[in-house]
Design a protein around this motif. Structure first.
Motif, PDB file in Angstrom:
ATOM      1  N   ALA A   1      -5.258   2.582  -0.397  1.00 43.14           N
ATOM      2  CA  ALA A   1      -4.881   1.196  -0.081  1.00 43.14           C
ATOM      3  C   ALA A   1      -3.834   0.667  -1.044  1.00 43.14           C
ATOM      4  O   ALA A   1      -3.113  -0.276  -0.703  1.00 43.14           O
ATOM      5  N   LEU A   2      -3.743   1.265  -2.205  1.00 45.30           N
ATOM      6  CA  LEU A   2      -2.806   0.797  -3.228  1.00 45.30           C
ATOM      7  C   LEU A   2      -1.697   1.821  -3.472  1.00 45.30           C
ATOM      8  O   LEU A   2      -1.135   1.893  -4.567  1.00 45.30           O
TER       9      LEU A   2
ATOM     10  N   LEU B   1      -3.259  -1.820   8.881  1.00 46.73           N
ATOM     11  CA  LEU B   1      -3.398  -2.191  10.295  1.00 46.73           C
ATOM     12  C   LEU B   1      -4.800  -2.726  10.570  1.00 46.73           C
ATOM     13  O   LEU B   1      -4.972  -3.769  11.233  1.00 46.73           O
ATOM     14  N   LEU B   2      -5.809  -2.032  10.063  1.00 43.74           N
ATOM     15  CA  LEU B   2      -7.183  -2.491  10.237  1.00 43.74           C
ATOM     16  C   LEU B   2      -7.437  -3.772   9.441  1.00 43.74           C
ATOM     17  O   LEU B   2      -8.035  -4.728   9.944  1.00 43.74           O
ATOM     18  N   GLY B   3      -6.960  -3.800   8.201  1.00 42.13           N
ATOM     19  CA  GLY B   3      -7.195  -4.954   7.337  1.00 42.13           C
ATOM     20  C   GLY B   3      -6.596  -6.232   7.885  1.00 42.13           C
ATOM     21  O   GLY B   3      -7.168  -7.324   7.702  1.00 42.13           O
ATOM     22  N   ASP B   4      -5.475  -6.131   8.573  1.00 44.80           N
ATOM     23  CA  ASP B   4      -4.853  -7.297   9.180  1.00 44.80           C
ATOM     24  C   ASP B   4      -5.806  -7.947  10.178  1.00 44.80           C
ATOM     25  O   ASP B   4      -5.990  -9.169  10.190  1.00 44.80           O
TER      26      ASP B   4
ATOM     27  N   GLU C   1      -4.163  -6.469   2.521  1.00 50.38           N
ATOM     28  CA  GLU C   1      -4.821  -6.206   3.804  1.00 50.38           C
ATOM     29  C   GLU C   1      -5.492  -4.834   3.794  1.00 50.38           C
ATOM     30  O   GLU C   1      -6.592  -4.661   4.347  1.00 50.38           O
ATOM     31  N   ALA C   2      -4.854  -3.856   3.161  1.00 49.91           N
ATOM     32  CA  ALA C   2      -5.449  -2.521   3.084  1.00 49.91           C
ATOM     33  C   ALA C   2      -6.726  -2.530   2.249  1.00 49.91           C
ATOM     34  O   ALA C   2      -7.711  -1.863   2.597  1.00 49.91           O
ATOM     35  N   VAL C   3      -6.740  -3.285   1.155  1.00 52.14           N
ATOM     36  CA  VAL C   3      -7.944  -3.396   0.330  1.00 52.14           C
ATOM     37  C   VAL C   3      -9.060  -4.070   1.129  1.00 52.14           C
ATOM     38  O   VAL C   3     -10.234  -3.684   1.039  1.00 52.14           O
ATOM     39  N   VAL C   4      -8.706  -5.075   1.917  1.00 55.92           N
ATOM     40  CA  VAL C   4      -9.688  -5.720   2.795  1.00 55.92           C
ATOM     41  C   VAL C   4     -10.308  -4.675   3.730  1.00 55.92           C
ATOM     42  O   VAL C   4     -11.525  -4.676   3.967  1.00 55.92           O
ATOM     43  N   ALA C   5      -9.490  -3.780   4.266  1.00 56.03           N
ATOM     44  CA  ALA C   5     -10.008  -2.723   5.142  1.00 56.03           C
ATOM     45  C   ALA C   5     -10.972  -1.813   4.390  1.00 56.03           C
ATOM     46  O   ALA C   5     -11.993  -1.386   4.948  1.00 56.03           O
ATOM     47  N   VAL C   6     -10.671  -1.503   3.138  1.00 52.54           N
ATOM     48  CA  VAL C   6     -11.564  -0.664   2.330  1.00 52.54           C
ATOM     49  C   VAL C   6     -12.936  -1.314   2.208  1.00 52.54           C
ATOM     50  O   VAL C   6     -13.975  -0.659   2.382  1.00 52.54           O
TER      51      VAL C   6
END
Length: 242
Positions: free
Chosen positions: A35-36, A52-55, A122-127
């Protein structure tokens, strides 16, 4: 990738300790590293798929948060406020406040910009979402920040009616008004995605949005366009003439 270099593992652990994440959060460290990581570093192990998922997750989390804490607000207002909260500009500011920037790996010489920070957040949110497939961790981490930002947005009269604010902005700089192109996508009453709208100015699309009514979709599009167009027109006004 199955293991992380010890230095990167310690680096990510340090960020988690300082990030105000809920104490019980279990972290997939390889996924957090992904994610980072920017595509310029690794063409496959990067944040694009997670972003994409985190959005989508962040949009849902922000919607739940706003509806719970501002039940008296109209759908149009909440849609406009949400558009601000999940805009790249706001998410980049939030990522800075959460100290993500030092942990985002990019190619040597590459400058990290607001879009990169927003995508990484947003990617971290997905994690976090993928640990439990619920919004619990995401909301426990971000609700306070989202509510602080939402209160600021709601106190700004211009942000409560973006169509008016955008029209006043363009009138102040040009005799041309913004134009909306709105289409009905799903002919089902109450569907939040029923109408899709884009807002155009000087033959350029500046924002897009959805809503259960045409008005809500146009408000959401205007909200998405406002900050971007404001920065552009302000820059034009301050640029030296030749």
């Amino acid at each position: 990738m199955t293991d992380l270099p010890p230095f990167r593992q310690r680096q990510l652990e340090q960020w988690v300790q300082n990030s105000s994440l809920p104490a019980a959060v279990a972290i997939n460290w390889v996924r957090l590293d992904q994610a980072l990581t920017h595509r310029s570093v690794d063409a496959t192990h990067n944040y694009e798929q997670l972003e994409l998922l985190g959005d989508a997750v962040l949009r849902l989390a922000a919607t739940e948060c706003l509806q719970e804490h501002f039940p008296e607000a109209s759908v149009g207002e909440l849609s406009a406020v949400r558009s601000v909260l999940i805009s790249d500009r706001t998410l980049a500011q939030l990522a800075q406040a959460l100290d993500l920037a030092p942990y985002l790996t990019v190619a040597p010489g590459m400058t990290v910009g607001p879009t990169h920070l927003a995508d990484a957040l947003e990617a971290v949110v997905a994690v976090l979402y993928l640990e439990t497939h619920t919004l619990g961790m995401v909301r426990a981490w971000l609700d306070d920040a989202l509510l602080r930002l939402a209160a600021i947005v709601r106190q700004d009269p211009a942000r409560q009616n973006y169509k008016v604010a955008l029209q006043e902005l363009t009138q102040a700089h040009s005799k041309t008004l913004p134009q909306y192109r709105t289409v009905e996508q799903q002919p089902v009453d109450g569907d939040p995605q029923r109408y899709a709208s884009t807002v155009w100015f000087r033959e350029t699309c500046w924002g897009s949005g959805h809503g259960s009514t045409k008005k809500q979709a146009e408000q959401a599009a205007a909200a998405a366009a406002y900050d971007r167009l404001c920065q552009t027109l302000t820059h034009e006004s301050s640029a030296p003439s030749h």
